[in-house]
Design an enzyme around this catalytic site. Sequence first.
Site, PDB file in Angstrom:
ATOM      1  N   VAL A 121       0.836  -1.210   0.000  1.00 57.45           N
ATOM      2  CA  VAL A 121       0.000   0.000   0.000  1.00 57.45           C
ATOM      3  C   VAL A 121       0.869   1.256   0.000  1.00 57.45           C
ATOM      4  O   VAL A 121       0.573   2.230  -0.698  1.00 57.45           O
ATOM      5  CB  VAL A 121      -0.949  -0.011   1.218  1.00 57.45           C
ATOM      6  CG1 VAL A 121      -1.591   1.364   1.419  1.00 57.45           C
ATOM      7  CG2 VAL A 121      -2.032  -1.077   1.032  1.00 57.45           C
ATOM      8  N   GLU A 122       1.944   1.238   0.763  1.00 58.22           N
ATOM      9  CA  GLU A 122       2.757   2.444   0.914  1.00 58.22           C
ATOM     10  C   GLU A 122       3.540   2.797  -0.349  1.00 58.22           C
ATOM     11  O   GLU A 122       3.498   3.949  -0.795  1.00 58.22           O
ATOM     12  CB  GLU A 122       3.720   2.277   2.092  1.00 58.22           C
ATOM     13  CG  GLU A 122       3.052   2.287   3.450  1.00 58.22           C
ATOM     14  CD  GLU A 122       2.389   3.609   3.789  1.00 58.22           C
ATOM     15  OE1 GLU A 122       2.810   4.651   3.244  1.00 58.22           O
ATOM     16  OE2 GLU A 122       1.446   3.592   4.596  1.00 58.22           O
TER      17      GLU A 122
END
Length: 333
Positions: A121-122
Amino acid sequence: MHRTLSIAGLLVVSLFAGSIQPVHAENETEDLIQELAAERGYNADTLRHLLADAKRSQLVIDSLNRPAETIHTWKTYRPIFLKQDRIEQGLAYWNEHQATLNKAETLYGVAPEIIVAIIGVETFYGKRPCSIAILDALYTQAYHYPRRERFGRAQLKAFLQILMEEQMEPGMAVGSYAGAMGAPQFIPTSYLGYAVDFDGDNKRDIWKNDADVIGSVANYFNKHGWRKGEAIALRTGEIDQNHPLYVESAQKADKPDVAISELIKNGITPSDIANTETLVKIIHLKGAEGDEFWLGLQNFYVITRYNHSNLYAMAVYQLSQEILALKKQMDSQ
């Protein structure tokens, strides 16, 4: 271009260079330099050298000033992260670093799929890192952006400590305009608190060393109260908005504070939780097919310590489950 003289070299230079003055207007960073020198015993001239290339970044200011992002619902937020390529790349990352992920689970108790999902996600597993010089981002916030002055100064101070402790050059550290660094997007104070040297090379490299990235994320979760093997979130049936335990917001990430026994008394019967004293938080999401109601447990709350949003935590959770399901499918073939 950032200076290439090593910190070890700076320590030698500082002994002979006399009083080296920073290039910033009216010695604006001098208070910070003296504060760090007094607190940590650092050489003030070395700190001046490290700060000498710091620049006010108009890009950082423009990014901080840009209009607020669209307020997402789960319907629009979920598709950003629950894409097939992110799931497949998550499996590839897991397979590549399986031994390290297993080691992290053994040491910190955090399941591999959660660690992988956070990194996915990051920064798309480190493949899409931000590229702004952290020194410029934090210097700009500390001295040229009043609304972020307090944050910027605290993070700039922590960043200088990182440079000193890790014997790093400022130019080695890139990240977001807000000051988040590396594959796991740690701000400097988080780095100091949670980054680990997971492969024993005497460096905590969250930019290029996947072992340190994995270990650091696992340590972050462990230190924030992750409970090994416990559930994260459970879907439940529709809850009327007049229900005494109803929660409206999908954004506010509150700590679980309602016992399962209390849910049962109020007509909500969750499955798969044997201990009726387990605490949960009811979460209402507006999904593609309408309202969704979830029970967030302690581990769900821990995910929100990484980013204080229920939408973020749900994206991480569901991405982790998709990656886990794909891994089980591929391993069984």
